[in-house]
Design an enzyme around this catalytic site. Structure first.
Site, PDB file in Angstrom:
ATOM      1  N   GLU A   1       5.952  -0.065  -0.762  1.00  0.00           N
ATOM      2  CA  GLU A   1       5.056   0.091  -1.911  1.00  0.00           C
ATOM      3  C   GLU A   1       4.767  -1.257  -2.582  1.00  0.00           C
ATOM      4  O   GLU A   1       5.428  -1.642  -3.545  1.00  0.00           O
ATOM      5  CB  GLU A   1       5.643   1.058  -2.947  1.00  0.00           C
ATOM      6  CG  GLU A   1       4.696   1.308  -4.119  1.00  0.00           C
ATOM      7  CD  GLU A   1       5.292   2.189  -5.202  1.00  0.00           C
ATOM      8  OE1 GLU A   1       4.542   2.541  -6.135  1.00  0.00           O
ATOM      9  OE2 GLU A   1       6.489   2.515  -5.129  1.00  0.00           O
TER      10      GLU A   1
ATOM     11  N   LYS B   1       2.769   3.170   0.592  1.00  0.00           N
ATOM     12  CA  LYS B   1       2.352   3.742  -0.691  1.00  0.00           C
ATOM     13  C   LYS B   1       1.545   2.675  -1.412  1.00  0.00           C
ATOM     14  O   LYS B   1       2.082   1.638  -1.804  1.00  0.00           O
ATOM     15  CB  LYS B   1       3.563   4.173  -1.523  1.00  0.00           C
ATOM     16  CG  LYS B   1       3.177   4.801  -2.864  1.00  0.00           C
ATOM     17  CD  LYS B   1       4.364   5.433  -3.565  1.00  0.00           C
ATOM     18  CE  LYS B   1       3.951   6.017  -4.910  1.00  0.00           C
ATOM     19  NZ  LYS B   1       5.046   6.762  -5.573  1.00  0.00           N
TER      20      LYS B   1
END
Length: 294
Positions: free
Chosen positions: A175, A212
């Site tokens: 992420e 993500k």
């Protein structure tokens, strides 16, 4: 694990982000209607947020028919829900894949980014997590300016930790969040996409990763990543956008599913009765699942 890989890679649904940590918990509780005066120390604060998360996770509308996974804070993993360890409850009762947030926050900003702080106990935490039915991990960095060197450093660190996670048989969620208020956000996203491709090219072995990513300004900006053989799934964070805006942006990105936190819990309040709470949660889940199905 093969059943879980298949589920995460191809089933319909989205990932619920329930991993607010020490720094973000007071705001999450405030939005839920629990003021800071309701707790006097960290233990009481974490008791309060676990009660909130437990109410969400045990709700009959929160199940594997629309939710593929849930990201947990370490404190949540170490607690029980309905008399079972949280991660085991999610997988065995709900068929929801548990992910563990493994980072300890981010270092101070430099070169327009914030890399993660060291994670010195990772080698001990990963086997313990896997023993509790945890499927994967999540780790967050931040990008605030289109600085090539800074973004390269973020991605390099993310993939280095991802390799360690993969070595322990878990699936890492990488992420590198582009701040929605970042200086020249589209340029940040261009640089990030190039470095993510390079990281994938250098990735050894067949074990997959999940990305993500912040919902991009240009729809389908990360479309090629969705079909990459080493990418199990591309998921989107809401990043501070409202649920309505997040869903609209998500629906425009083919093949990307949600991993929302604030957008998921928006409108949920501690003082709602069970029927109203269930209706509010069901509406949120339904809208996010629909936006994830494009």
């Amino acid at each position: 694990m093969s059943e879980q890989i298949q589920r995460m890679g191809s089933d319909a649904g989205f990932i619920a982000a329930l991993d607010q940590s020490g720094g973000s918990t007071p705001k999450a509780l405030s939005l839920y209607g629990v003021d800071e005066s309701a707790y006097s120390n960290d233990d009481e604060m974490f008791d309060a947020v676990h009660a909130m998360r437990s109410r969400i996770m045990t709700n009959p509308r929160f199940d594997g028919s629309r939710i593929l996974g849930a990201i947990l804070f370490q404190n949540t993993l170490d607690r029980d829900v309905a008399g079972m360890p949280t991660s085991e409850y999610l997988w065995r009762r709900k068929r929801i894949l548990p992910f563990l947030k493994i980072d300890y926050g981010m270092a101070d900003e430099a070169d327009g980014v914030q890399v993660m702080k060291p994670i010195p106990d990772l080698a001990e935490r990963l086997p313990a997590a896997r023993a509790k039915c945890v499927f994967g991990t999540k780790m967050r960095s931040a990008i605030k300016a289109p600085n090539e060197a800074g973004i390269a450093r973020v991605v390099e660190q993310q993939f280095a930790f991802a390799d360690e996670v993969r070595d322990h048989g878990l699936v890492p969620i990488i992420e590198p969040e582009v701040d929605i208020h970042a200086e020249d956000k589209p340029a940040c996203e261009d640089i990030l996409r190039d470095h993510l491709h390079k990281g994938l090219d250098d990735l050894k072995g067949d074990a997959p990763v999940v990305f993500k990513l912040t919902l991009p300004d240009e729809a389908n900006h990360y479309r090629e990543l969705c079909g990459h053989p080493k990418v199990l799934r591309v998921v989107a964070l809401s990043g501070g956008y409202s649920r309505q805006v997040s869903n609209e942006k998500l629906a425009a990105n083919t093949g990307v599913i949600a991993s929302f936190s604030r957008a998921l819990t928006e409108g949920l309040r501690v003082d709602l009765d069970d029927a109203a709470f269930t209706a509010m949660l069901d509406g949120a889940i339904a809208s996010i699942a629909a936006a994830s199905a494009t």
